[in-house]
Enzyme design. Sequence first.
Site, PDB file in Angstrom:
ATOM      1  N   LYS A 110      38.804  21.109  69.763  1.00 58.38           N
ATOM      2  CA  LYS A 110      39.160  19.801  69.210  1.00 58.38           C
ATOM      3  C   LYS A 110      39.070  18.711  70.283  1.00 58.38           C
ATOM      4  O   LYS A 110      38.636  18.951  71.406  1.00 58.38           O
ATOM      5  CB  LYS A 110      40.552  19.866  68.583  1.00 58.38           C
ATOM      6  CG  LYS A 110      40.691  20.862  67.433  1.00 58.38           C
ATOM      7  CD  LYS A 110      39.724  20.573  66.305  1.00 58.38           C
ATOM      8  CE  LYS A 110      40.089  21.279  64.997  1.00 58.38           C
ATOM      9  NZ  LYS A 110      40.204  22.737  65.104  1.00 58.38           N
ATOM     10  N   ILE A 111      39.507  17.505  69.948  1.00 55.26           N
ATOM     11  CA  ILE A 111      39.302  16.351  70.822  1.00 55.26           C
ATOM     12  C   ILE A 111      40.063  16.516  72.138  1.00 55.26           C
ATOM     13  O   ILE A 111      39.525  16.286  73.224  1.00 55.26           O
ATOM     14  CB  ILE A 111      39.731  15.057  70.118  1.00 55.26           C
ATOM     15  CG1 ILE A 111      39.121  14.971  68.712  1.00 55.26           C
ATOM     16  CG2 ILE A 111      39.331  13.840  70.957  1.00 55.26           C
ATOM     17  CD1 ILE A 111      37.620  15.039  68.671  1.00 55.26           C
TER      18      ILE A 111
END
Length: 388
Positions: free
Chosen positions: A188-189
């Site tokens: 994810k980010i």
Amino acid sequence: MIPYGRQHITQADVDAVVEVLRSDFLTQGPAVPRFEQAVAGHCGAAHAVAVNSATSALHIACLALDLGPGDLLWTSPVTFVASANCGLYCGADVDFVDIDPRTYNLSAGALAQKLAAAERAGRLPKIVVPVHLTGQSCDMAAIHELSKRYGFRIIEDASHAVGGRYRGEPVGNCRYSDITVFSFHPVKIITTAEGGMALTQDAALAARMEMLRSHGITRDAAKMTRMDGPWYYEQQLLGFNYRLTDLQAALGLSQMLRLDEYVARRHEIAARYDALLADLPVTTPWQHPDGYSAFHLYVIRVEEGAENERRRRVFEGLRARGIGVNVHYIPVHTQPYYEQLGFVPGDFPVAEDYYAEAISLPMYPAMTEADQDRVVAALGEALGEAGT
């Protein structure tokens, strides 16, 4: 192999985790609330509850909103299974709303039609879970307006979207929802290794989720039915051990310092993909002008031939060339478990058409232009081998 996604760990991240290892608290210490405050402050939410995964966050969000047997949760069929499973964990029934053909998010128009039919049938959902696929926000203003008319609650599954924006405001501020959920999985980010978070503007919902993540126990004397002594605690709910450790929170807090940088880099990669792929026979992601995607994923579509094998051949051709592409996602209603619940292929045709053509190309902040050039060259070769 160039992976489709990967974490980016710096020496500062390592130092932050080592500092906790040398401290008095490995868990239930000061790092978790600091991480919660950082994320809440970034998003403009009043409260944040850190947990050990976004799946756990979805579960306690549903429980905090009193989802239970006899209730109904609706979500997108194009998502990871957790967005639907959270309803089943609570004993509720689950259904799906087809996707928008351009954003691939839950369609507000399809939702409106389904709600009208559900009202006539006397079977409206208690909770709707819009999923911000690839990091692009759903049409939350339209979904929120429908919630006011039909009386359902909203949990934004923003697992892909931390750092994104909608109508100029951060995803996670809960302007159009009761609760927003983030994921901090390694691809994810930002990452906490495993981890998730639920954000809300509602103090009562936050307090309930805080108890649910920790066995349903409170140590707040003001909330107890009695007090036997300073050691005393009470279990008031049937909760879970969904806590995040201080080690993970320290990593997340360090990564938060680079959140905007990471999202900006993902936009640079996406813009370069758009240019490099312009002459290839693929559909590149469309971005709604109301949003600023976190660009967790860059999904192309490869038009299927009559034999419905072209996407598979392109996928296999890329993997054979060391490009770690993936597909996000297999529509949940086509999974064997959900077929046992009565769903059949054809129930959500836009989602199924998307799935037949989707390939996620590599996308992560440390990706170089040389990496990207290699991906695009391999895609061109694989497309040529797959035929038109």
